[in-house]
Design a protein around this motif. Structure first.
Motif, PDB file in Angstrom:
ATOM      1  N   ALA A 112     -50.457 -20.860 -62.472  1.00  0.00           N
ATOM      2  CA  ALA A 112     -51.728 -20.311 -62.268  1.00  0.00           C
ATOM      3  C   ALA A 112     -53.004 -20.250 -61.441  1.00  0.00           C
ATOM      4  O   ALA A 112     -53.429 -19.098 -61.593  1.00  0.00           O
ATOM      5  CB  ALA A 112     -51.958 -19.154 -63.605  1.00  0.00           C
ATOM      6  N   ASP A 113     -52.942 -21.457 -61.825  1.00  0.00           N
ATOM      7  CA  ASP A 113     -54.190 -22.076 -60.883  1.00  0.00           C
ATOM      8  C   ASP A 113     -54.067 -22.389 -60.059  1.00  0.00           C
ATOM      9  O   ASP A 113     -54.388 -22.614 -58.736  1.00  0.00           O
ATOM     10  CB  ASP A 113     -54.864 -23.224 -62.598  1.00  0.00           C
ATOM     11  CG  ASP A 113     -55.220 -22.549 -63.049  1.00  0.00           C
ATOM     12  OD1 ASP A 113     -55.798 -21.241 -63.031  1.00  0.00           O
ATOM     13  OD2 ASP A 113     -55.071 -23.772 -64.041  1.00  0.00           O
ATOM     14  N   GLU A 128     -48.068 -16.211 -62.323  1.00  0.00           N
ATOM     15  CA  GLU A 128     -48.089 -15.933 -63.528  1.00  0.00           C
ATOM     16  C   GLU A 128     -46.814 -15.325 -64.282  1.00  0.00           C
ATOM     17  O   GLU A 128     -47.126 -15.149 -65.205  1.00  0.00           O
ATOM     18  CB  GLU A 128     -49.511 -14.481 -63.680  1.00  0.00           C
ATOM     19  CG  GLU A 128     -50.797 -14.652 -62.845  1.00  0.00           C
ATOM     20  CD  GLU A 128     -51.543 -13.572 -63.226  1.00  0.00           C
ATOM     21  OE1 GLU A 128     -50.994 -12.371 -63.914  1.00  0.00           O
ATOM     22  OE2 GLU A 128     -52.755 -13.753 -62.319  1.00  0.00           O
ATOM     23  N   LEU A 216     -48.986 -13.246 -71.997  1.00  0.00           N
ATOM     24  CA  LEU A 216     -50.276 -12.625 -72.278  1.00  0.00           C
ATOM     25  C   LEU A 216     -51.033 -13.580 -73.333  1.00  0.00           C
ATOM     26  O   LEU A 216     -49.760 -13.024 -74.538  1.00  0.00           O
ATOM     27  CB  LEU A 216     -50.555 -11.428 -72.180  1.00  0.00           C
ATOM     28  CG  LEU A 216     -49.817 -11.038 -70.229  1.00  0.00           C
ATOM     29  CD1 LEU A 216     -50.153  -9.550 -70.516  1.00  0.00           C
ATOM     30  CD2 LEU A 216     -50.402 -11.609 -69.544  1.00  0.00           C
ATOM     31  N   ASP A 218     -53.998 -12.626 -74.868  1.00  0.00           N
ATOM     32  CA  ASP A 218     -55.337 -11.630 -75.104  1.00  0.00           C
ATOM     33  C   ASP A 218     -55.569 -11.051 -73.294  1.00  0.00           C
ATOM     34  O   ASP A 218     -57.083 -11.368 -72.773  1.00  0.00           O
ATOM     35  CB  ASP A 218     -56.815 -12.486 -75.422  1.00  0.00           C
ATOM     36  CG  ASP A 218     -56.224 -12.767 -77.274  1.00  0.00           C
ATOM     37  OD1 ASP A 218     -56.345 -11.967 -77.703  1.00  0.00           O
ATOM     38  OD2 ASP A 218     -56.903 -14.043 -77.289  1.00  0.00           O
ATOM     39  N   GLU A 219     -54.519 -10.417 -73.597  1.00  0.00           N
ATOM     40  CA  GLU A 219     -54.318  -9.784 -71.847  1.00  0.00           C
ATOM     41  C   GLU A 219     -54.403 -10.850 -70.742  1.00  0.00           C
ATOM     42  O   GLU A 219     -54.308 -11.040 -69.580  1.00  0.00           O
ATOM     43  CB  GLU A 219     -55.806  -9.252 -71.655  1.00  0.00           C
ATOM     44  CG  GLU A 219     -55.417  -7.967 -72.167  1.00  0.00           C
ATOM     45  CD  GLU A 219     -54.153  -7.330 -72.246  1.00  0.00           C
ATOM     46  OE1 GLU A 219     -53.425  -7.449 -71.211  1.00  0.00           O
ATOM     47  OE2 GLU A 219     -53.528  -6.887 -73.036  1.00  0.00           O
ATOM     48  N   GLU A 220     -54.615 -12.741 -70.572  1.00  0.00           N
ATOM     49  CA  GLU A 220     -54.609 -13.752 -69.688  1.00  0.00           C
ATOM     50  C   GLU A 220     -53.720 -14.433 -69.731  1.00  0.00           C
ATOM     51  O   GLU A 220     -52.443 -14.755 -70.576  1.00  0.00           O
ATOM     52  CB  GLU A 220     -56.069 -14.277 -70.362  1.00  0.00           C
ATOM     53  CG  GLU A 220     -57.278 -13.915 -70.203  1.00  0.00           C
ATOM     54  CD  GLU A 220     -57.763 -14.071 -68.929  1.00  0.00           C
ATOM     55  OE1 GLU A 220     -57.565 -14.129 -67.956  1.00  0.00           O
ATOM     56  OE2 GLU A 220     -58.500 -12.247 -68.160  1.00  0.00           O
TER      57      GLU A 220
END
Length: 230
Positions: A112-113, A128, A216, A218-220
């Motif tokens: 993701a980074d 992701e 995910l 909290d949607e992250e």
């Protein structure tokens, strides 16, 4: 002559009587005088008159301290009819069971980074999720108990199922075969079949049949490997 003799005898008895009375009166006066002089003689004859207080008149008074014990306080007794409210019971939560959604080879790791090269789109981009290769039609299971939030066909990821686990975490199962055995609102348990491996992801067709698995919080997006291991 007889009359004179009787008279003399009478007066003789009178004199003897008077003498006897005098003797008795003397004895009475002597006893009265003795009892007046020592009034305790008759009442307490066994008490020694010379007995004195061994302490004497000048003896000092001794004060002895007295310690009064302190009794412990009595616990309060509830009034009849009043009862203490019971403590709320502690309800143990059921352990969360997490299982791998699919057994296979990881062909694309979570990133993701950092950018990684995408063979299908021929560009560099973040990833992701976790891509796990397996034969087409292999069953895909729910990694954790939850509720089916949605069943959709994503433009890039193909047939996709999203599960909501009720604690801010969701799991995403993409690139599935078109036939999906669950629908939105269904409750599923860990290990329950929710689809099958396909190759419906247009952005990852170069990988062949595989499961795109994402998590995910909290949607992250978070690393699916950490989710599976914890």
């Amino acid at each position: 002559m007889r009359h004179q003799a009787k008279t003399q005898g009478f007066w003789g008895w009178v004199v003897l009587g008077l003498c006897a009375l005098a003797v008795l009166a003397g004895a009475y006066q002597s006893t009265r005088a003795k009892s007046t002089k020592d009034p305790q003689a008759l009442e307490t004859p066994n008490i020694i008159a010379d007995q004195t207080d061994p302490k004497g008149d000048d003896a000092e008074e001794v004060s002895v301290p007295v310690t009064i014990p302190v009794l412990p306080e009595k616990p309060e007794v509830p009034v009849s009819g009043e009862t203490e409210e019971p403590a709320e019971p502690v309800i143990a939560s059921a352990p969360r069971i997490i299982v791998p959604p699919l057994t296979g080879e990881t062909v694309a790791a979570f990133s993701a980074d950092a950018l990684q090269y995408n063979d299908t789109l021929a560009d560099w981009r973040t990833h992701e999720g976790l891509d796990i290769a397996a034969a087409e039609g292999t069953e895909v299971c729910a990694a954790c108990a939850g509720t089916v939030e949605s069943v959709t066909v994503n433009d890039l990821l193909g047939s996709t199922v999203v599960l909501d686990h009720g604690d801010g975490r969701k799991t995403v199962y993409a690139s599935l075969a078109p036939e999906v055995p669950v629908k939105a609102g269904d409750s599923v348990r860990a290990g329950q079949v929710i689809g099958a491996v396909g190759n419906s992801s247009l952005s990852e067709t170069a990988l062949g049949p595989h499961l795109h698995f994402a998590v995910l919080q909290d949607e992250e997006p978070i690393d699916p490997q950490d989710f599976l291991e914890n």
